[in-house]
Motif scaffolding. Structure first.
Motif, mmCIF file in Angstrom:
data_model
loop_
_atom_site.group_PDB
_atom_site.id
_atom_site.type_symbol
_atom_site.label_atom_id
_atom_site.label_comp_id
_atom_site.label_asym_id
_atom_site.label_seq_id
_atom_site.Cartn_x
_atom_site.Cartn_y
_atom_site.Cartn_z
ATOM 1 N N GLY A 68 0.823 -1.203 0.000
ATOM 2 C CA GLY A 68 0.000 0.000 0.000
ATOM 3 C C GLY A 68 0.852 1.245 0.000
ATOM 4 O O GLY A 68 2.069 1.197 -0.149
ATOM 5 N N ARG A 69 0.193 2.367 0.174
ATOM 6 C CA ARG A 69 0.907 3.635 0.154
ATOM 7 C C ARG A 69 1.787 3.778 1.380
ATOM 8 O O ARG A 69 1.458 3.322 2.463
ATOM 9 N N SER A 70 2.906 4.422 1.183
ATOM 10 C CA SER A 70 3.774 4.762 2.297
ATOM 11 C C SER A 70 3.064 5.825 3.128
ATOM 12 O O SER A 70 2.336 6.661 2.592
ATOM 13 N N SER A 71 3.273 5.817 4.424
ATOM 14 C CA SER A 71 2.588 6.773 5.293
ATOM 15 C C SER A 71 2.824 8.201 4.834
ATOM 16 O O SER A 71 3.957 8.623 4.593
ATOM 17 N N ASN A 72 1.753 8.956 4.697
ATOM 18 C CA ASN A 72 1.757 10.359 4.284
ATOM 19 C C ASN A 72 2.288 10.556 2.867
ATOM 20 O O ASN A 72 2.724 11.638 2.500
ATOM 21 N N LYS A 73 2.268 9.507 2.052
ATOM 22 C CA LYS A 73 2.731 9.618 0.665
ATOM 23 C C LYS A 73 1.767 8.889 -0.264
ATOM 24 O O LYS A 73 2.147 8.035 -1.040
ATOM 25 N N GLY A 74 0.524 9.268 -0.160
ATOM 26 C CA GLY A 74 -0.505 8.630 -0.969
ATOM 27 C C GLY A 74 -0.780 9.361 -2.258
ATOM 28 O O GLY A 74 0.123 9.902 -2.895
ATOM 29 N N MET A 75 -2.052 9.403 -2.627
ATOM 30 C CA MET A 75 -2.480 10.057 -3.859
ATOM 31 C C MET A 75 -2.278 11.553 -3.692
ATOM 32 O O MET A 75 -2.989 12.209 -2.948
ATOM 33 N N HIS A 114 4.920 8.877 -3.948
ATOM 34 C CA HIS A 114 6.185 8.127 -3.926
ATOM 35 C C HIS A 114 5.872 6.659 -4.148
ATOM 36 O O HIS A 114 4.724 6.291 -4.382
ATOM 37 N N VAL A 115 6.868 5.814 -4.056
ATOM 38 C CA VAL A 115 6.679 4.381 -4.291
ATOM 39 C C VAL A 115 5.739 3.786 -3.248
ATOM 40 O O VAL A 115 5.685 4.237 -2.104
ATOM 41 N N ASN A 151 10.009 3.703 -8.799
ATOM 42 C CA ASN A 151 8.867 3.318 -9.626
ATOM 43 C C ASN A 151 7.548 3.637 -8.926
ATOM 44 O O ASN A 151 7.039 2.862 -8.135
ATOM 45 N N CYS A 152 7.018 4.813 -9.263
ATOM 46 C CA CYS A 152 5.748 5.271 -8.692
ATOM 47 C C CYS A 152 4.593 4.838 -9.583
ATOM 48 O O CYS A 152 4.766 4.588 -10.765
ATOM 49 N N ARG A 153 3.414 4.816 -9.000
ATOM 50 C CA ARG A 153 2.221 4.434 -9.749
ATOM 51 C C ARG A 153 1.382 5.660 -10.107
ATOM 52 O O ARG A 153 1.223 6.574 -9.312
ATOM 53 N N LEU A 154 0.865 5.621 -11.303
ATOM 54 C CA LEU A 154 -0.095 6.597 -11.784
ATOM 55 C C LEU A 154 -1.355 5.793 -12.082
ATOM 56 O O LEU A 154 -1.289 4.762 -12.751
ATOM 57 N N VAL A 155 -2.487 6.219 -11.555
ATOM 58 C CA VAL A 155 -3.731 5.470 -11.650
ATOM 59 C C VAL A 155 -4.735 6.246 -12.492
ATOM 60 O O VAL A 155 -4.941 7.439 -12.256
ATOM 61 N N GLY A 173 10.082 13.100 -5.170
ATOM 62 C CA GLY A 173 8.680 12.780 -4.986
ATOM 63 C C GLY A 173 7.869 13.519 -6.035
ATOM 64 O O GLY A 173 8.391 14.353 -6.779
ATOM 65 N N LEU A 174 6.587 13.205 -6.068
ATOM 66 C CA LEU A 174 5.676 13.827 -7.024
ATOM 67 C C LEU A 174 4.622 14.610 -6.268
ATOM 68 O O LEU A 174 4.173 14.184 -5.211
ATOM 69 N N ASN A 175 4.237 15.754 -6.797
ATOM 70 C CA ASN A 175 3.290 16.583 -6.077
ATOM 71 C C ASN A 175 2.007 16.929 -6.792
ATOM 72 O O ASN A 175 1.029 17.212 -6.142
ATOM 73 N N GLU A 176 1.988 16.976 -8.092
ATOM 74 C CA GLU A 176 0.805 17.455 -8.780
ATOM 75 C C GLU A 176 0.758 16.903 -10.185
ATOM 76 O O GLU A 176 1.788 16.558 -10.762
#
Length: 181
Positions: free
Chosen positions: A24-31, A49-50, A67-71, A93-96
């Protein structure tokens, strides 16, 4: 969303939550960002993030990887697809995400450093058109991708630290968190 994006055991701290979960998502690094395609048919979300299962763990339990996911979610049917966004560095990391077309998007990829310590603050232009759909994979390799997985195509759209723009300074923020037309 698919189970492999969710955490099973929420906790009251980042460290505890990451320790209690293997996927699952890393804590505080979700969608971290959402966009709707111009034709209104798809909702596209970007993980910051990953996922826990897609990265390696540092000694403190923090997941790292590229390797991050884009949904993407078809709004009419609810069908979900996933694609790989490959970060330039484990530290980024990715923000927007902002839709340019039905397959092209602008994405903020950045390091987490403020001011003069900042080394990577870029708006990337990505394209999903030739990327491999990976929703069927519960986990991704933490290192290089196999030839069978093609990540989203990406190129630098705007390097915010380029001296030509005069933005880089001691006051430059740690994170930029929004884009709009």
């Amino acid at each position: 969303l698919p189970k492999h994006l969710q955490i099973l055991h929420p906790a009251d701290s980042k460290k505890a939550e990451n320790a209690l979960n293997q996927s699952g998502r890393s804590s505080n690094k979700g969608m971290e960002g959402l966009a709707i395609t111009p034709d209104g048919s798809m909702l596209v979300g970007l993980m910051q993030h990953v996922l826990l299962q897609d990265g390696e763990r540092e000694d403190n339990g923090k997941p790292v990887g590229r390797n991050c996911r884009l949904v993407s979610v078809d709004i009419a049917s609810g069908n979900v697809k996933e694609f790989v966004y490959r970060l330039d560095s484990d530290d980024n990391g990715l923000n927007e995400i902002l839709a340019v077309s039905d397959s092209e998007f602008l994405v903020i990829e950045r390091d987490g450093e403020p001011g003069d310590q900042a080394r990577f603050k870029k708006i990337m232009r990505i394209n999903l058109a030739n990327a491999t759909e990976v929703q069927h994979l519960d986990s991704l390799p933490h290192g290089a991708l196999p030839d069978s997985i093609v990540p989203v195509q990406k190129e630098v759209f705007l390097d915010l630290l380029d001296p030509a723009f005069g933005l880089a300074s001691a006051n430059f923020p740690e994170k930029l968190e929004g884009l709009t037309f």
